[in-house]
Design a protein around this motif. Sequence first.
Motif, PDB file in Angstrom:
ATOM      1  N   VAL A  88      61.622  49.775  89.539  1.00 50.40           N
ATOM      2  CA  VAL A  88      61.081  48.460  89.216  1.00 50.40           C
ATOM      3  C   VAL A  88      60.220  47.987  90.386  1.00 50.40           C
ATOM      4  O   VAL A  88      60.696  47.891  91.514  1.00 50.40           O
ATOM      5  CB  VAL A  88      62.214  47.445  88.959  1.00 50.40           C
ATOM      6  N   ARG A  89      58.947  47.735  90.097  1.00 48.40           N
ATOM      7  CA  ARG A  89      58.019  47.307  91.144  1.00 48.40           C
ATOM      8  C   ARG A  89      57.845  45.793  91.137  1.00 48.40           C
ATOM      9  O   ARG A  89      57.673  45.172  92.183  1.00 48.40           O
ATOM     10  CB  ARG A  89      56.639  47.940  90.925  1.00 48.40           C
ATOM     11  N   ARG A  90      57.815  45.214  89.962  1.00 51.15           N
ATOM     12  CA  ARG A  90      57.622  43.766  89.861  1.00 51.15           C
ATOM     13  C   ARG A  90      58.716  43.174  88.983  1.00 51.15           C
ATOM     14  O   ARG A  90      58.538  42.934  87.800  1.00 51.15           O
ATOM     15  CB  ARG A  90      56.272  43.451  89.240  1.00 51.15           C
ATOM     16  N   ARG A  91      59.814  42.916  89.635  1.00 51.77           N
ATOM     17  CA  ARG A  91      60.960  42.367  88.927  1.00 51.77           C
ATOM     18  C   ARG A  91      60.612  41.053  88.220  1.00 51.77           C
ATOM     19  O   ARG A  91      61.066  40.784  87.113  1.00 51.77           O
ATOM     20  CB  ARG A  91      62.100  42.158  89.929  1.00 51.77           C
ATOM     21  N   GLY A  92      59.779  40.260  88.893  1.00 49.58           N
ATOM     22  CA  GLY A  92      59.400  38.968  88.326  1.00 49.58           C
ATOM     23  C   GLY A  92      58.757  39.097  86.959  1.00 49.58           C
ATOM     24  O   GLY A  92      59.047  38.318  86.048  1.00 49.58           O
ATOM     25  N   THR A  93      57.905  40.102  86.822  1.00 48.83           N
ATOM     26  CA  THR A  93      57.244  40.321  85.534  1.00 48.83           C
ATOM     27  C   THR A  93      58.277  40.628  84.451  1.00 48.83           C
ATOM     28  O   THR A  93      58.197  40.099  83.335  1.00 48.83           O
ATOM     29  CB  THR A  93      56.253  41.490  85.654  1.00 48.83           C
ATOM     30  N   THR A 124      56.037  51.528  75.494  1.00 45.43           N
ATOM     31  CA  THR A 124      56.259  50.290  76.248  1.00 45.43           C
ATOM     32  C   THR A 124      56.451  50.590  77.728  1.00 45.43           C
ATOM     33  O   THR A 124      55.916  49.879  78.588  1.00 45.43           O
ATOM     34  CB  THR A 124      57.486  49.545  75.688  1.00 45.43           C
ATOM     35  N   LEU A 125      57.179  51.670  78.012  1.00 47.04           N
ATOM     36  CA  LEU A 125      57.344  52.068  79.412  1.00 47.04           C
ATOM     37  C   LEU A 125      55.989  52.425  80.019  1.00 47.04           C
ATOM     38  O   LEU A 125      55.691  52.058  81.163  1.00 47.04           O
ATOM     39  CB  LEU A 125      58.317  53.247  79.511  1.00 47.04           C
ATOM     40  N   THR A 126      55.174  53.135  79.245  1.00 46.21           N
ATOM     41  CA  THR A 126      53.839  53.481  79.720  1.00 46.21           C
ATOM     42  C   THR A 126      53.015  52.217  80.020  1.00 46.21           C
ATOM     43  O   THR A 126      52.346  52.128  81.050  1.00 46.21           O
ATOM     44  CB  THR A 126      53.103  54.349  78.678  1.00 46.21           C
ATOM     45  N   GLN A 127      53.087  51.255  79.116  1.00 44.49           N
ATOM     46  CA  GLN A 127      52.396  49.979  79.351  1.00 44.49           C
ATOM     47  C   GLN A 127      52.846  49.341  80.663  1.00 44.49           C
ATOM     48  O   GLN A 127      52.032  48.890  81.456  1.00 44.49           O
ATOM     49  CB  GLN A 127      52.710  48.984  78.231  1.00 44.49           C
ATOM     50  N   ALA A 154      50.661  48.641  84.011  1.00 48.85           N
ATOM     51  CA  ALA A 154      50.539  47.289  84.571  1.00 48.85           C
ATOM     52  C   ALA A 154      51.162  47.218  85.963  1.00 48.85           C
ATOM     53  O   ALA A 154      51.294  46.141  86.539  1.00 48.85           O
ATOM     54  CB  ALA A 154      51.208  46.278  83.642  1.00 48.85           C
ATOM     55  N   ALA A 155      51.594  48.373  86.471  1.00 53.24           N
ATOM     56  CA  ALA A 155      52.213  48.461  87.807  1.00 53.24           C
ATOM     57  C   ALA A 155      53.500  47.643  87.899  1.00 53.24           C
ATOM     58  O   ALA A 155      53.933  47.260  88.972  1.00 53.24           O
ATOM     59  CB  ALA A 155      51.237  48.037  88.898  1.00 53.24           C
ATOM     60  N   THR A 156      54.130  47.393  86.752  1.00 50.55           N
ATOM     61  CA  THR A 156      55.403  46.670  86.744  1.00 50.55           C
ATOM     62  C   THR A 156      56.547  47.608  87.112  1.00 50.55           C
ATOM     63  O   THR A 156      57.518  47.205  87.743  1.00 50.55           O
ATOM     64  CB  THR A 156      55.655  46.072  85.344  1.00 50.55           C
ATOM     65  N   ILE A 157      56.405  48.863  86.719  1.00 51.33           N
ATOM     66  CA  ILE A 157      57.394  49.891  87.066  1.00 51.33           C
ATOM     67  C   ILE A 157      56.669  51.183  87.436  1.00 51.33           C
ATOM     68  O   ILE A 157      55.477  51.329  87.182  1.00 51.33           O
ATOM     69  CB  ILE A 157      58.342  50.198  85.877  1.00 51.33           C
ATOM     70  N   SER A 158      57.438  52.103  88.056  1.00 47.59           N
ATOM     71  CA  SER A 158      56.975  53.488  88.179  1.00 47.59           C
ATOM     72  C   SER A 158      57.962  54.359  87.427  1.00 47.59           C
ATOM     73  O   SER A 158      59.153  54.054  87.386  1.00 47.59           O
ATOM     74  CB  SER A 158      56.966  53.943  89.633  1.00 47.59           C
ATOM     75  N   VAL A 159      57.455  55.462  86.871  1.00 48.59           N
ATOM     76  CA  VAL A 159      58.325  56.389  86.161  1.00 48.59           C
ATOM     77  C   VAL A 159      58.084  57.795  86.718  1.00 48.59           C
ATOM     78  O   VAL A 159      57.422  58.606  86.084  1.00 48.59           O
ATOM     79  CB  VAL A 159      58.042  56.354  84.636  1.00 48.59           C
ATOM     80  N   PRO A 160      58.622  58.075  87.918  1.00 56.04           N
ATOM     81  CA  PRO A 160      58.365  59.369  88.568  1.00 56.04           C
ATOM     82  C   PRO A 160      58.836  60.539  87.704  1.00 56.04           C
ATOM     83  O   PRO A 160      58.141  61.547  87.614  1.00 56.04           O
ATOM     84  CB  PRO A 160      59.145  59.278  89.879  1.00 56.04           C
TER      85      PRO A 160
END
Lengths: 230, 230
Positions: free
Chosen positions: B219-224, B199-202, B206-212
């Motif tokens: 969190v890139r898109r909090r709204g999502t 789910t994190l990968t998804q 989707a550019a919703t988060i980054s996982v460095p």
Amino acid sequence: MFTQTTVHQAPLHKSFERGPQLPASKPSYLPKNPIELMGAAMPFKSGEEIYGEKEQAEYFYKVLDGCVRTYKMLNDGRRQIGAFYFAGDTFGLEAGDEHTASAEAIGDCKVLVIKRSPVVALAARNSDVARHLWTLTASELSRAQEHMMLLIKTAQERVAGFLLDMARRLSGNDEIDLPMSRQDIADYLGLTIETVSRTLTQFEQAATISVPTSRRIIVRRRGTLLRLNS
Amino acid sequence: MFTQTTVHQAPLHKSFERGPQLPASKPSYLPKNPIELMGAAMPFKSGEEIYGEKEQAEYFYKVLDGCVRTYKMLNDGRRQIGAFYFAGDTFGLEAGDEHTASAEAIGDCKVLVIKRSPVVALAARNSDVARHLWTLTASELSRAQEHMMLLIKTAQERVAGFLLDMARRLSGNDEIDLPMSRQDIADYLGLTIETVSRTLTQFEQAATISVPTSRRIIVRRRGTLLRLNS
DNA sequence: CGACCATTTGATATGGATCAAGCGATGTGG
DNA sequence: CCACATCGCTTGATCCATATCAAATGGTCG
């Protein structure tokens, strides 16, 4: 799309605004402690809302007769029933000033409605009352934690646990007269009505229970249910 | 066979018997109220048990530094994490005399350990203390109810809700440094590690988060996430 | 460097959800 | 009193989200 629970529309109606009033008939449960003497018995019709989530929490409640469900809903209508309350059970005692869940009557019932402010004021002077509020809230917390454990189990385990809980609380023996519908059970267990129904049928075919009518369940092999209950 | 969660063996070790002792270094959190002055800071090593379910509840606890998890286990080893506690959070305040869950350190941490009996005695005289105990317990109850709502959601919704909660509690902004493992997250959300990871990968794709790194999430898109959180 | 552990990724299986139909009890109007 | 609508529940067929099983990857520590 959704893992479990069902979509419900908004609560039917709500007539709490009329406020507490003395009951016409004598309730089956008699209040005894000082807190309860501060309340008034109030009848609710089947399905009637007792309070709503986010509403100002002006009262505490104690079931005198019948059965009450508390629940929370997600935006899209999925419903989770947090608890069923039977005669003698207290509910609605959040310490904050808003209710964290909604409450509805399951079937016609009588509820002792107790104004919070005098109780909270009394608790400030009487440490027994304060301790009582704390204890009741803590046992709700414990119940909620136990309920969370139900929600990670298999369908069979959830239904088995539910039946054992109902047998203990509603009858003390192995004959259960359920006050709630399959939909209520499903929303309590985080399953669909179909799965609840099928699981009961499985149990019946395994001679673990009998289901003479849909609302009546007789436990035949408590051991089997206990084993499933983990 | 099992719907979710994973099988764990019994807790590693336990050295609580040595009792509270003053910490060598200064904790990042400074106690201020009368209750907290009655406690002693105590260090726990990563994974160390702070208390066990069913044990006599002799103390209340407050995290000074680091992170603590509480959990319950089923007979067969499935584990449900009830909550994560960070600096400033109080835990272990059941009103009964037994703990209803176990608690363990996540990573090395410091915990303020407060003997119950004097606090309970104080609460009998000081209504503010009594009220505080009640309020803390009630907010735990509220949190548990909210957690139950998580457990009926889809995997995406659970993970989104978890990330928003962690962002709020751990950083206040959108950069999260997770103190807990994927297994902890999975057992908190009632999922498997694989599902959490996928789910994190998804979300990342989707550019919703980054996982460095696996423990760091931005969190890139909090709204999502908010939209998924229902 | 190599062992170990946590995490990710892939392939497959499955429990419970979903969609749909049937059934039985209860109530209503003609 | 019976035809018929309604409602709650059960049963059947199929689908799908997540679990399970398995392997690859990557970071950490001695």
